[in-house]
Design an enzyme around this catalytic site. Structure first.
Site, PDB file in Angstrom:
ATOM      1  N   SER A 138       0.878  -1.177   0.000  1.00 40.58           N
ATOM      2  CA  SER A 138       0.000   0.000   0.000  1.00 40.58           C
ATOM      3  C   SER A 138       0.910   1.220   0.000  1.00 40.58           C
ATOM      4  O   SER A 138       1.717   1.394   0.923  1.00 40.58           O
ATOM      5  CB  SER A 138      -0.887  -0.026   1.251  1.00 40.58           C
ATOM      6  OG  SER A 138      -1.885   0.973   1.162  1.00 40.58           O
ATOM      7  N   GLU A 139       0.834   2.052  -1.053  1.00 42.33           N
ATOM      8  CA  GLU A 139       1.882   3.056  -1.240  1.00 42.33           C
ATOM      9  C   GLU A 139       1.920   4.125  -0.161  1.00 42.33           C
ATOM     10  O   GLU A 139       2.896   4.850  -0.045  1.00 42.33           O
ATOM     11  CB  GLU A 139       1.823   3.680  -2.635  1.00 42.33           C
ATOM     12  CG  GLU A 139       0.612   4.528  -2.934  1.00 42.33           C
ATOM     13  CD  GLU A 139      -0.470   3.742  -3.649  1.00 42.33           C
ATOM     14  OE1 GLU A 139      -0.585   2.522  -3.410  1.00 42.33           O
ATOM     15  OE2 GLU A 139      -1.217   4.357  -4.439  1.00 42.33           O
TER      16      GLU A 139
END
Lengths: 227, 225
Positions: B51-52
Site C-alpha cells: 500500500s503506497e
C-alpha cells in the site's frame, strides 16, 4: 534535553508568517496536523499567501481544505487531489495554482531538501506532461529529468507520540510524508496525540529525532469527528 | 476490501485477472476495481500487498475502522494487516516500487494504446485527481496489469491506436484484461492473447479502431486443470 512543549497558539504565532512555504504531513487523514491547521484557518486574515506542500488536498471541510477555501493559499504542491472535488474546481477555475508531482519523487525532492542535495535526477515522468519544461541531463546514454529539491519554512506534522524534547513516533500508516518533511524545513512543529516524558520512547524506535524539532504541541480532539 | 455491487462483466475480468497473480508476488492494487482482486485469489496463493501510503502486508478491509483509523489504504479506507506486515514512510514505500521490488501493479485505465501506453490520471478540464503514485507504479513495477471494461461509456474500446489523454507512462502495460479478452504486449505491441468463451475473435476486438494481431496460439480463458 530541552523541553519543547508549548501551546499550538505560541508555536504558530512564533513560527508561521504570511507568504511562507509550509510543508504539511499526512496522507488521507493519518499524520495531518488538524489542530495546527484549524488554528491557522481561524486566523485567515493573519496567515495568507501561503505555499503549501502536502501529499493531497484533504477532503472538503477539514485540514488544508479550510485554508484553500478561505483563499489563504496561493499555491499547492501535491501528488493527488482526487478526494477534494471542491479544490479541483478551484484549480480548474484558476483560483489557486496547483503543481502535481509523482508521489515518490515528491518525497525524494523533500528528502533532498532536508539532506542538503540541491536536485535529484530521475526517469519518472519521462514521456509524460510531467517532463514538460524541465531541465534534463544525459547519463550513460539515458535522458533524465532534473528535479530541484524542495525546502520549506515550517513543517507541520502530527505524530502519535512525541516526548517533551520532540522525538516523535508514528503508528501504522500515519508516518507517510511526516518524517521527511520534518527534515526539510527551518522550523518544525510536531503536533502529538500523546506527549510523554523524555526518555520514555525507546531510542531505537524514534522516527523523527528531536534535533529537527522546534515545538511540540498537544493535538486537540479531531475537529471533524461527530459530523 | 472495497464495498459495492460488482457487475457480471467485472466479476468475469476479476476472476481472469486473479490468474495472473502468482504465489509469492509483491502486488500493488490501484484504487477502484483492482481492490476487489484479493477475494478472487485461490486460498493457497500467498501474496504480499503493498500500500503506497506506507506498508506491505495489507489485509482485508476493517469494517470496525474509520478513515481516522491508524491503518488505512491509499484510498483512505480502514484496513487490516497480516502477520509479518511492515510499516514505513513514503520514501521506503517508493524505494520498493522504483527499486524493482514490486512484482505486479494492477491498475485501472481510461485508455491503453496498442503500444502499451497508459492514460489513467487526468481528463483535462474535467477530472484531475492527480497521478499520486501512479506514474511510478506504471513505469517501475516489474509487470503492469490493467483491468478494465472492454468498452468505455461511449462504446469505444479501451484499447486505442493512440492515447488522446495525458499519459501516465509510455509503453508500460504488459497485460490488459477485459471481460472479453486478454491482450499482452509482445515486441512492443499489444496482441490478442485469449478470448472469453462467450465471445469470438471479432467481438473480442469490437470497438477497437486499430489493427491488433493475434498470438499464434491463444491461451485458454480458464485453467483446465
Amino acid at each position: 534535553m530541552l523541553d519543547r512543549v508549548t501551546t499550538v497558539e505560541n508555536a504558530v504565532a512564533g513560527y508561521v508568517r504570511s507568504g511562507q512555504t509550509l510543508m504539511v504531513g499526512g496522507f488521507g487523514r493519518g499524520g495531518v496536523p488538524f489542530t495546527t491547521l484549524h488554528l491557522i484557518a481561524n486566523h485567515a486574515d493573519k496567515y495568507r499567501d501561503l505555499t503549501l506542500i502536502k501529499n493531497d488536498a484533504n477532503e472538503p471541510g477539514i485540514g488544508i481544505d479550510l485554508l484553500l477555501k478561505q483563499g489563504q493559499v496561493k499555491k499547492l504542491i501535491a501528488t493527488h487531489i482526487g478526494l477534494n472535488p471542491e479544490f479541483i474546481r478551484q484549480m480548474n477555475d484558476g483560483e489557486v495554482e496547483c503543481e502535481l508531482i509523482p508521489q515518490g519523487i515528491f518525497a525524494e525532492k523533500i528528502r533532498a531538501g532536508g539532506a542538503g542535495i540541491p536536485a535529484i535526477m530521475t526517469d519518472i515522468g519521462l514521456g509524460t506532461e510531467v517532463a514538460q519544461g524541465k531541465a534534463t541531463y544525459e547519463l550513460d546514454g539515458k535522458t533524465l529529468l532534473i528535479e530541484p529539491c524542495m525546502r520549506g519554512d515550517v513543517a507541520l506534522v502530527c505524530a502519535d507520540i512525541a516526548d517533551k524534547a520532540g522525538n516523535a513516533w508514528w503508528c501504522g500508516s500515519n508516518r507517510n510524508m511526516c518524517v521527511v518533511m520534518g527534515t526539510a524545513c527551518k522550523r518544525v512543529i510536531v503536533e502529538a496525540k500523546q506527549i510523554v516524558e523524555t526518555g520514555r520512547l525507546k531510542a531505537e524506535d524514534i522516527h523523527l529525532p528531536s534535533v529537527f524539532v522546534d515545538a511540540v504541541v498537544p493535538a486537540g480532539p479531531l475537529p471533524h469527528r461527530g459530523n | 476490501m472495497a464495498k459495492r455491487e460488482l457487475t457480471s462483466a467485472e466479476l468475469t475480468l476479476l476472476k481472469r485477472a486473479a490468474r495472473e497473480v502468482r504465489h509469492g508476488m509483491v502486488v500493488n492494487l490501484g484504487i477502484g476495481l483492482p481492490q476487489f482482486l484479493p477475494e478472487h485469489l485461490p486460498a493457497d496463493t500467498d501474496v504480499t500487498f503493498h500500500s503506497e501510503n506506507g506498508f506491505v502486508g495489507m489485509g482485508e478491509g476493517n469494517p470496525e475502522g474509520t478513515p481516522d483509523s491508524d491503518v488505512i489504504d491509499a484510498g483512505g479506507r480502514a484496513c487490516r494487516v497480516v502477520p509479518g506486515a511492515a510499516f514505513f514512510d513514503s520514501l521506503t514505500s517508493f524505494a520498493i516500487v522504483r527499486g524493482g521490488n514490486l512484482d505486479l501493479a494492477v491498475l485501472g485505465a481510461f485508455e491503453v494504446s496498442v503500444s502499451g501506453d497508459l492514460a489513467n490520471w487526468k481528463i483535462p478540464g474535467k477530472l484531475t485527481p492527480g497521478m499520486g503514485g501512479g506514474m511510478e507504479l506504471a513505469q517501475k513495477a516489474n509487470h503492469v496489469l490493467v483491468i478494465s471494461h472492454h468498452l468505455d461509456k461511449r462504446g469505444r474500446g479501451k484499447l486505442v491506436p493512440q492515447c488522446s489523454l495525458p499519459l501516465t507512462a509510455p509503453a508500460c502495460v504488459g497485460t490488459l484484461i477485459t471481460e472479453r479478452a486478454v491482450f499482452r504486449r509482445v515486441d512492443g505491441r499489444m496482441q490478442l492473447a485469449s478470448v472469453h468463451p462467450d465471445f469470438d475473435r471479432e467481438s473480442a476486438l469490437e470497438g477497437i479502431d486499430a489493427d491488433v494481431p493475434s498470438a499464434e496460439n491463444l491461451e485458454p480463458w480458464e485453467d483446465k486443470s
